[in-house]
Design an enzyme around this catalytic site. Structure first.
Site, PDB file in Angstrom:
ATOM      1  N   GLY A   1      34.671  48.709  37.702  1.00  0.00           N
ATOM      2  CA  GLY A   1      34.892  50.333  37.411  1.00  0.00           C
ATOM      3  C   GLY A   1      36.059  50.503  36.205  1.00  0.00           C
ATOM      4  O   GLY A   1      35.643  51.368  34.984  1.00  0.00           O
ATOM      5  N   THR A   2      36.630  49.503  36.030  1.00  0.00           N
ATOM      6  CA  THR A   2      38.263  49.321  35.308  1.00  0.00           C
ATOM      7  C   THR A   2      37.359  49.438  33.977  1.00  0.00           C
ATOM      8  O   THR A   2      37.624  49.754  32.823  1.00  0.00           O
ATOM      9  CB  THR A   2      38.761  48.861  35.236  1.00  0.00           C
ATOM     10  OG1 THR A   2      39.417  49.119  36.466  1.00  0.00           O
ATOM     11  CG2 THR A   2      40.272  49.023  34.161  1.00  0.00           C
TER      12      THR A   2
ATOM     13  N   THR B   1      29.593  35.427  28.342  1.00  0.00           N
ATOM     14  CA  THR B   1      28.564  34.859  29.736  1.00  0.00           C
ATOM     15  C   THR B   1      28.361  36.316  30.702  1.00  0.00           C
ATOM     16  O   THR B   1      29.198  35.669  31.570  1.00  0.00           O
ATOM     17  CB  THR B   1      29.183  33.406  29.847  1.00  0.00           C
ATOM     18  OG1 THR B   1      28.990  32.001  29.085  1.00  0.00           O
ATOM     19  CG2 THR B   1      28.041  32.177  31.028  1.00  0.00           C
TER      20      THR B   1
ATOM     21  N   CYS C   1      45.490  51.770  42.961  1.00  0.00           N
ATOM     22  CA  CYS C   1      45.958  51.001  42.095  1.00  0.00           C
ATOM     23  C   CYS C   1      47.222  50.838  41.750  1.00  0.00           C
ATOM     24  O   CYS C   1      48.091  50.688  40.821  1.00  0.00           O
ATOM     25  CB  CYS C   1      45.236  51.508  40.910  1.00  0.00           C
ATOM     26  SG  CYS C   1      43.122  51.018  40.941  1.00  0.00           S
TER      27      CYS C   1
END
Length: 386
Positions: free
Chosen positions: A69-70, A239, A327
């Site tokens: 998400g970040t 990748t 966070c």
């Protein structure tokens, strides 16, 4: 242990591990390689993209796989703003709410520091809600992108995203929403929401950490943040994490299959837990909107205590939860979300968040409510003896 910190992360589901396993073992090919192993990986990646697109109500080509998400938030806010500024230098403003996740807030601050953007912060009311009027007032000429989260990770307030996106669209401003906490609980149909970009993260849904996705509406200009081999249609080089994409798709499909049923069940359990905590802890204050909130989050302030002390006592009793956003763990500062809601800093430092996944039971929450009452009483008693 009673785990009530699902807003921070969730355990990986067995079905997700089983879906991923081939691409962690024998099917290890690089999807950019032109041989049978690579083609098999490419087919799995394409199937995962189609599955995520189905869950979001968009086209597969509008899904960009990310590391979580970040990264998805950073790519949306920075990528849209920088692309629009490159086309028109007068587009040099970013609108965010006062209760955004740091991934959005810090992206906006980066744009201000290094690219000359102004950041317009929309205030919230005492329930953490962004009102359409306040949002509309922030949409000034020159706004390159607006971002308001779908549901708050600390207090669970659900924002009127469709109404806010409509206001932005009428002004020709791309609208992004961080749906990391909403995924699995709230509808994610991007057409119905009217958003131009939407972020999700796998580890909130029973997939491993390190996988996520950004929906980006076709023809929305996006400057990539990671350059290299041009993967993800040039929007995110590197990748491809095939196993992660497969895991995210599997987790999202599993959550979606029982979303309405589980949301209703967990909402009822949350309400009973909230009532038990408020009855058992004199002076406890529920934070967040009383109605428009995630089924999975109950957050309280316990004035006269230390939130960290309550957490330690709860863990001693076998209940694991948090004092707010994972966070911001380790920070002594009061929650910016709570202070933006008008809660005094001293009270904000008494906050404790309980968040659930779909496996939570009534027995778990009954036991947790009793533990909360005992923990708060114990912390207050110790403070009084000092």
């Amino acid at each position: 242990m009673i785990f009530l910190d699902a807003a921070a992360t969730t355990p990986v589901r067995r079905e997700v591990l089983e879906a991923m396993w081939p691409y962690l073992t024998g099917e290890f090919g690089n999807p950019s390689s032109h041989h049978s192993l690579g083609e098999s990986a490419a087919a799995a990646l394409a199937a995962a993209r189609s599955s995520v697109a189905a869950a979001l109500g968009c086209r597969p080509g509008e899904v960009v796989f990310t590391s979580g998400g970040t990264e998805a938030d950073n790519l949306a806010v920075k990528g849209i703003a920088l692309a629009r500024q490159a086309m028109d230098p007068s587009l040099n403003r970013v609108v965010i709410s006062a209760v955004e996740h740091p991934a959005v807030e810090e992206s906006a601050r980066y744009l201000a520091k290094f690219h000359g953007f102004a950041v317009d912060v929309v205030p919230v009311d005492g329930n953490g809600l962004v009102t359409p009027g306040a949002f509309a007032a922030a949409l000034q000429p020159g706004t390159a992108v607006a971002s308001v989260m779908y549901a708050n990770n600390e207090v669970g307030t659900v924002q009127p995203v469709a109404a806010l996106a409509d206001l932005a669209r009428r002004r020709g401003i791309p609208f992004h929403t961080d749906a990391v906490q909403a995924a699995g609980w709230l509808p994610l149909d991007v057409r119905a929401l009217g958003v131009d970009a939407l972020s999700i993260s796998g580890h909130k849904l029973g997939a491993p950490k390190g996988c996520g996705a950004l929906y980006i509406r076709s023809r929305t200009s996006l400057e990539p943040l990671v350059h290299g081999g041009g993967q993800e249609r040039g929007r995110r080089s590197g990748t491809s994490n095939v196993a992660g994409a497969v895991g995210l798709a599997a987790a999202l499909a599993l959550a979606r299959a029982r979303q309405d049923e589980e949301a209703g069940r967990v909402s009822a359990l949350r309400d009973a837990f909230t009532a038990a905590v408020l009855a058992g802890v004199p002076g406890a204050e529920l934070t967040g909107h009383p109605v428009h909130r995630l089924p999975s989050v109950a957050s309280f302030c316990f004035p006269g205590t230390s939130g960290e002390s309550v957490l330690l006592e709860l863990e001693r009793q076998g209940v694991v939860c948090s004092s707010g956003s994972a966070c911001a763990a380790g920070s002594d500062e009061p929650s910016a979300v709570l202070t933006a809601m008008g809660i005094p800093a001293g009270v904000a430092q008494t906050a404790v968040r309980f968040s659930f996944d779909a496996s939570v039971s009534a027995e778990d929450l009954d036991a947790a409510a009793l533990a909360v009452a005992a923990a708060v009483a114990g912390v207050k008693g110790l403070a009084n003896r000092r």
